[in-house]
Enzyme design. Structure first.
Site, PDB file in Angstrom:
ATOM      1  N   ARG A 270      85.295   8.485  25.784  1.00 55.27           N
ATOM      2  CA  ARG A 270      85.312   7.390  26.768  1.00 55.27           C
ATOM      3  C   ARG A 270      86.624   6.603  26.740  1.00 55.27           C
ATOM      4  O   ARG A 270      86.900   5.788  27.623  1.00 55.27           O
ATOM      5  CB  ARG A 270      84.152   6.444  26.465  1.00 55.27           C
ATOM      6  CG  ARG A 270      82.803   7.001  26.915  1.00 55.27           C
ATOM      7  CD  ARG A 270      82.412   6.347  28.209  1.00 55.27           C
ATOM      8  NE  ARG A 270      82.085   4.968  27.946  1.00 55.27           N
ATOM      9  CZ  ARG A 270      80.873   4.572  27.541  1.00 55.27           C
ATOM     10  NH1 ARG A 270      79.896   5.452  27.383  1.00 55.27           N
ATOM     11  NH2 ARG A 270      80.636   3.313  27.276  1.00 55.27           N
TER      12      ARG A 270
ATOM     13  N   GLU B  89      82.537  30.001  22.543  1.00 59.13           N
ATOM     14  CA  GLU B  89      81.772  31.260  22.626  1.00 59.13           C
ATOM     15  C   GLU B  89      80.435  31.051  23.331  1.00 59.13           C
ATOM     16  O   GLU B  89      79.813  31.995  23.805  1.00 59.13           O
ATOM     17  CB  GLU B  89      81.527  31.800  21.209  1.00 59.13           C
ATOM     18  CG  GLU B  89      82.711  32.555  20.620  1.00 59.13           C
ATOM     19  CD  GLU B  89      83.948  31.679  20.401  1.00 59.13           C
ATOM     20  OE1 GLU B  89      85.070  32.188  20.657  1.00 59.13           O
ATOM     21  OE2 GLU B  89      83.810  30.505  20.017  1.00 59.13           O
TER      22      GLU B  89
ATOM     23  N   ASP C 109      78.995  13.130  37.399  1.00 62.32           N
ATOM     24  CA  ASP C 109      77.686  13.533  37.959  1.00 62.32           C
ATOM     25  C   ASP C 109      77.395  12.839  39.278  1.00 62.32           C
ATOM     26  O   ASP C 109      76.242  12.640  39.648  1.00 62.32           O
ATOM     27  CB  ASP C 109      76.567  13.227  36.946  1.00 62.32           C
ATOM     28  CG  ASP C 109      76.510  11.744  36.584  1.00 62.32           C
ATOM     29  OD1 ASP C 109      75.531  11.324  35.957  1.00 62.32           O
ATOM     30  OD2 ASP C 109      77.460  11.016  36.939  1.00 62.32           O
TER      31      ASP C 109
ATOM     32  N   GLY D 102      79.299   4.199  37.753  1.00 65.82           N
ATOM     33  CA  GLY D 102      78.477   5.395  37.914  1.00 65.82           C
ATOM     34  C   GLY D 102      77.317   5.145  38.869  1.00 65.82           C
ATOM     35  O   GLY D 102      77.299   4.139  39.598  1.00 65.82           O
TER      36      GLY D 102
ATOM     37  N   ARG E 116      83.631  29.836   9.906  1.00 65.30           N
ATOM     38  CA  ARG E 116      82.406  29.091  10.170  1.00 65.30           C
ATOM     39  C   ARG E 116      82.078  29.080  11.668  1.00 65.30           C
ATOM     40  O   ARG E 116      82.970  29.224  12.510  1.00 65.30           O
ATOM     41  CB  ARG E 116      82.546  27.642   9.702  1.00 65.30           C
ATOM     42  CG  ARG E 116      82.444  27.468   8.204  1.00 65.30           C
ATOM     43  CD  ARG E 116      82.845  26.080   7.775  1.00 65.30           C
ATOM     44  NE  ARG E 116      82.535  25.830   6.362  1.00 65.30           N
ATOM     45  CZ  ARG E 116      83.013  24.801   5.674  1.00 65.30           C
ATOM     46  NH1 ARG E 116      83.825  23.916   6.276  1.00 65.30           N
ATOM     47  NH2 ARG E 116      82.707  24.629   4.411  1.00 65.30           N
TER      48      ARG E 116
ATOM     49  N   ASP F 264      81.038  11.270  33.218  1.00 68.13           N
ATOM     50  CA  ASP F 264      80.025  12.315  33.386  1.00 68.13           C
ATOM     51  C   ASP F 264      80.296  13.210  34.580  1.00 68.13           C
ATOM     52  O   ASP F 264      79.782  14.336  34.637  1.00 68.13           O
ATOM     53  CB  ASP F 264      78.637  11.690  33.560  1.00 68.13           C
ATOM     54  CG  ASP F 264      78.214  10.918  32.331  1.00 68.13           C
ATOM     55  OD1 ASP F 264      77.195  10.211  32.395  1.00 68.13           O
ATOM     56  OD2 ASP F 264      78.929  10.999  31.314  1.00 68.13           O
TER      57      ASP F 264
ATOM     58  N   ARG G 218      94.349  -1.337  39.660  1.00 70.79           N
ATOM     59  CA  ARG G 218      95.720  -1.468  40.177  1.00 70.79           C
ATOM     60  C   ARG G 218      95.794  -0.999  41.621  1.00 70.79           C
ATOM     61  O   ARG G 218      96.418  -1.644  42.476  1.00 70.79           O
ATOM     62  CB  ARG G 218      96.657  -0.657  39.291  1.00 70.79           C
ATOM     63  CG  ARG G 218      98.120  -0.631  39.690  1.00 70.79           C
ATOM     64  CD  ARG G 218      98.848   0.369  38.814  1.00 70.79           C
ATOM     65  NE  ARG G 218     100.225   0.620  39.217  1.00 70.79           N
ATOM     66  CZ  ARG G 218     101.289   0.002  38.705  1.00 70.79           C
ATOM     67  NH1 ARG G 218     101.119  -0.913  37.789  1.00 70.79           N
ATOM     68  NH2 ARG G 218     102.512   0.299  39.109  1.00 70.79           N
TER      69      ARG G 218
ATOM     70  N   ARG H 249      75.399  12.461  29.324  1.00 73.59           N
ATOM     71  CA  ARG H 249      74.083  11.842  29.597  1.00 73.59           C
ATOM     72  C   ARG H 249      73.057  12.927  29.941  1.00 73.59           C
ATOM     73  O   ARG H 249      72.580  13.606  29.068  1.00 73.59           O
ATOM     74  CB  ARG H 249      74.160  10.785  30.686  1.00 73.59           C
ATOM     75  CG  ARG H 249      73.056   9.755  30.566  1.00 73.59           C
ATOM     76  CD  ARG H 249      73.249   8.596  31.470  1.00 73.59           C
ATOM     77  NE  ARG H 249      73.817   8.967  32.767  1.00 73.59           N
ATOM     78  CZ  ARG H 249      73.868   8.121  33.794  1.00 73.59           C
ATOM     79  NH1 ARG H 249      73.408   6.925  33.663  1.00 73.59           N
ATOM     80  NH2 ARG H 249      74.405   8.483  34.945  1.00 73.59           N
TER      81      ARG H 249
HETATM   82  O1  F6P Z   1      77.640   7.514  31.391  1.00 73.06           O
HETATM   83  C1  F6P Z   1      78.722   7.655  30.521  1.00 73.06           C
HETATM   84  C2  F6P Z   1      78.225   7.843  29.106  1.00 73.06           C
HETATM   85  O2  F6P Z   1      79.327   8.013  28.256  1.00 73.06           O
HETATM   86  C3  F6P Z   1      77.286   9.034  28.936  1.00 73.06           C
HETATM   87  O3  F6P Z   1      77.975  10.268  28.877  1.00 73.06           O
HETATM   88  C4  F6P Z   1      76.619   8.658  27.626  1.00 73.06           C
HETATM   89  O4  F6P Z   1      75.383   9.313  27.438  1.00 73.06           O
HETATM   90  C5  F6P Z   1      76.423   7.149  27.805  1.00 73.06           C
HETATM   91  O5  F6P Z   1      77.463   6.710  28.672  1.00 73.06           O
HETATM   92  C6  F6P Z   1      76.488   6.379  26.508  1.00 73.06           C
HETATM   93  O6  F6P Z   1      76.156   5.032  26.843  1.00 73.06           O
HETATM   94  P1  F6P Z   1      76.594   3.827  25.854  1.00 73.06           P
HETATM   95  O7  F6P Z   1      78.071   3.672  25.950  1.00 73.06           O
HETATM   96  O8  F6P Z   1      75.850   2.642  26.405  1.00 73.06           O
HETATM   97  O9  F6P Z   1      76.167   4.231  24.468  1.00 73.06           O
END
Ligand code: F6P
Length: 315
Positions: A248, A183, A125, A97, A158, A123, A16, A167
């Site tokens: 996700r 923890e 990252d 990414g 528990r 991620d 958007r 990832r």
């Molecule tokens: O890169 C985003 C991510 O959600 C990672 O955290 C995870 O390891 C990977 O994609 C999972 O990939 P897929 O959706 O192909 O299983």
């Protein structure tokens, strides 16, 4: 434009942002479906102001996404470039990414083609930005799940081991551990001792703490293995859960929506103003642009202050 790689909540808000900012400058936008695969197969839609109405709150991506093996080969990229040329597409915004941004950089260098990158991955990252689109929503999703898990952990006294995505990184795990009051947190960037964690759990129990949460980044190990080890070495009842792909999805948080709109609009304007080969990000809340080559050659590191805070908060 395309959305590429693992989807992330907020990608629709970024779409958007790009579309409405470009249209405001009199520039048309097309969206290729399924990431780079859609460029190669010439599968695109015109994106109008109406196309991006009513999507800001939706997770996922209206352009769909994929990881394209074809685009990894020069022939695939050449085919994509020819499709862009034959359809008079003058520049490409890529939301994704590090793998997706690497593809954008390669396309740009091989064919001297204008591209602009946006960090879109839960991620978080990616260097060159404080936040990637989707990270805040994923953290909130995992935190809310742990708040629920904590109730049943308390009731049954528990230990619960919760595996989160990321990832090869621990950014999600660390933020979730802090926000949920876990923890302990296990991340791939920092060596850890399960025996030491078990000792701490036993000491906590002598102080009356009858239930605990351990957050494990998927890159640091499997929650089921950690559970088995804890149960064996403490004698406490223990269970595990893998949150997986629920991190996700979901409606993006306000933070992710505004982040995505800002990054998208800025990317469109930079591209229209003749810049290329950059990734748009935020630094201290301010919009920034960095060369994609810098972004992809720089490792994003864990914040030591947050690491220390986890220890202090769980001591
Ligand atoms: O890169 C985003 C991510 O959600 C990672 O955290 C995870 O390891 C990977 O994609 C999972 O990939 P897929 O959706 O192909 O299983």
């Amino acid at each position: 434009m395309i959305t590429s790689g693992g989807d992330a909540p907020g990608m629709n808000a970024a779409v958007r942002g790009v579309v409405r900012a470009a249209l405001a400058r009199g520039v048309e936008v097309v969206g290729f479906q399924h990431g780079y695969r859609g460029i190669i197969s010439e599968d695109f839609v015109n994106l109008t102001t109406q196309s991006v109405g009513g999507i800001i709150h939706q997770g996922g991506t209206m352009l769909r996404t994929a990881r394209s093996s074809q685009f990894r080969d020069y022939e695939g990229r050449k085919q994509a470039f020819e499709v862009l040329m034959s359809n008079e597409v003058e520049g490409l915004v890529v939301i994704g990414g590090d793998g997706s941004l690497t593809g954008a950089k390669t396309l740009s260098e091989e064919f001297d083609y204008p591209i602009m990158g946006l960090p879109g991955t839960i991620d978080n990252d990616i260097a060159g930005t404080d936040f990637s689109i989707g990270f805040d929503t994923a953290v909130n999703t995992a935190m809310e799940a742990i708040d629920k898990i904590r109730d049943t952990a308390y009731s049954h006294e528990r230990v619960f081991v919760v595996e989160v995505m990321g990832r090869r990184n621990g950014f999600i795990a660390l933020e979730v551990a802090l926000s949920s009051g876990a923890e302990a947190v296990l991340i791939p960037e920092v060596p850890f001792s399960l025996l030491e964690i078990c000792d701490n759990l036993k000491k906590a129990r002598t102080r009356g703490k009858r239930s605990s949460i351990i957050v494990v980044a998927e890159g640091a190990g499997r929650a089921s293995d950690v559970r088995d080890f804890v149960a064996k070495n403490t004698g406490f009842e223990a269970r595990y859960i893998v949150l997986g792909h629920m991190q996700r999805g979901g409606s993006p948080t306000a933070f992710d929506r505004v982040l995505a709109l800002r990054l998208g609009a800025y990317a469109a304007n930079r591209l229209i103003n003749g810049y290329s080969g950059e990734m748009i990000g935020v630094d201290g809340g301010k919009l920034v642009h960095n060369p994609i080559s810098y972004v992809l050659s720089t490792e994003r590191t864990i914040d030591p202050e947050r690491l220390l805070l986890v220890d202090v908060m769980s001591s």
